[in-house]
Design an enzyme around this catalytic site. Sequence first.
Site, short mmCIF file in Angstrom:
data_model
loop_
_atom_site.label_atom_id
_atom_site.label_comp_id
_atom_site.label_asym_id
_atom_site.label_seq_id
_atom_site.Cartn_x
_atom_site.Cartn_y
_atom_site.Cartn_z
N GLU A 12 0.54 -17.74 -12.98
CA GLU A 12 0.06 -17.98 -14.43
C GLU A 12 0.65 -19.22 -14.96
OE1 GLU A 12 -0.09 -13.45 -15.66
OE2 GLU A 12 1.85 -14.06 -15.26
N ASP A 199 -1.97 -3.42 -10.95
CA ASP A 199 -1.62 -2.03 -9.64
C ASP A 199 -1.50 -0.96 -10.70
OD1 ASP A 199 1.26 -3.68 -9.92
OD2 ASP A 199 1.45 -1.67 -10.40
N1 SAH Z 1 7.39 -10.14 -5.68
C1 SAH Z 1 7.36 -10.59 -7.18
C2 SAH Z 1 8.11 -9.71 -7.77
C3 SAH Z 1 7.32 -9.72 -9.19
S1 SAH Z 1 7.94 -8.09 -9.92
C4 SAH Z 1 7.51 -12.37 -6.96
O1 SAH Z 1 7.37 -12.80 -6.06
O2 SAH Z 1 7.82 -12.77 -8.12
C5 SAH Z 1 6.73 -7.64 -10.84
C6 SAH Z 1 6.26 -8.36 -12.29
O3 SAH Z 1 4.94 -8.01 -12.61
C7 SAH Z 1 7.32 -8.41 -13.17
O4 SAH Z 1 7.40 -9.50 -14.17
C8 SAH Z 1 6.57 -7.22 -14.18
O5 SAH Z 1 6.56 -7.31 -15.45
C9 SAH Z 1 5.17 -6.80 -13.55
N2 SAH Z 1 4.61 -5.51 -13.10
C10 SAH Z 1 3.61 -5.73 -12.40
N3 SAH Z 1 3.30 -4.30 -12.15
C11 SAH Z 1 4.54 -3.76 -12.02
C12 SAH Z 1 4.82 -2.25 -11.77
N4 SAH Z 1 4.06 -1.33 -11.27
N5 SAH Z 1 6.35 -2.04 -12.18
C13 SAH Z 1 7.05 -2.92 -13.01
N6 SAH Z 1 6.79 -4.11 -13.32
C14 SAH Z 1 5.48 -4.48 -13.08
#
Ligand code: SAH
Length: 231
Positions: A12, A199
């Site tokens: 992003e 998701d």
């Molecule tokens: N594997 C990812 C980790 C992202 S954590 C990486 O490589 O960076 C998930 C991110 O998306 C967080 O910043 C959160 O704000 C958002 N997010 C999306 N789906 C989520 C969910 N089901 N639960 C909590 N946060 C979620």
Amino acid sequence: MRTAIVSAMHEELASVLALLPDEHKVTVAGRDFYDGHLHGREVVAVLSRIGKVAAATTATLLIERFRVDRIVFTGVAGGLAPAVQRGDVVVADAFLQHDLDASPIFPRWEVPLYGTDRFATDAALTGELAAAVARALPGTRVHRGLVVSGDRFVATSAESRLLQQALPDALAVEMEGAAIAQVCRDFGVPFAAVRTVSDRAGDAAAGDFVSFIREVASRHSAAIVQALLAR
Ligand code: SAH
């Protein structure tokens, strides 16, 4: 007027940086801040980093060090309310920390010493952001309301169901927004946030999340930011 554009994911941020003709990088506290212009307006773009503490530090630096006048967050979230489906967009009216619980001393979710569990986003900036979403992504379903934040990636249907039962008005769950909302309230800086639903915070969340970031979220961020600042 200096606007901070805070993104959750590298993809992003990259899509936003592609819109800035002149940015230069300033590194503070391990964070890379990109200072530049978009449609002639001053912007500072940065990754929030993941989780509430990291996001609070980033927001504090934006306000105190980079002197931004307002903060706009673009990211992804898990859908909680049944109507909030993958690909929909949620514009936050308020944030709550779903994993904060100082009961019985304070009511569940209440942030001690603030007397509330909810931090509203700025109404005017949120209105502008919602209008930008409508221009940037015509045909996309947009929801407006409560978004909840916590230091957990919610990736099981059982946990998602518990959250929905506890907080029936929560539209979506993520990991940063409530922290930034609280910092912005402390400093009196307007804050608005938009999250594309990557998701459903259920058992398929992890796989859905990864493919979604690549395919949709980065495009959404750039289009929304562009529409917001083109005016
Ligand atoms: N594997 C990812 C980790 C992202 S954590 C990486 O490589 O960076 C998930 C991110 O998306 C967080 O910043 C959160 O704000 C958002 N997010 C999306 N789906 C989520 C969910 N089901 N639960 C909590 N946060 C979620």
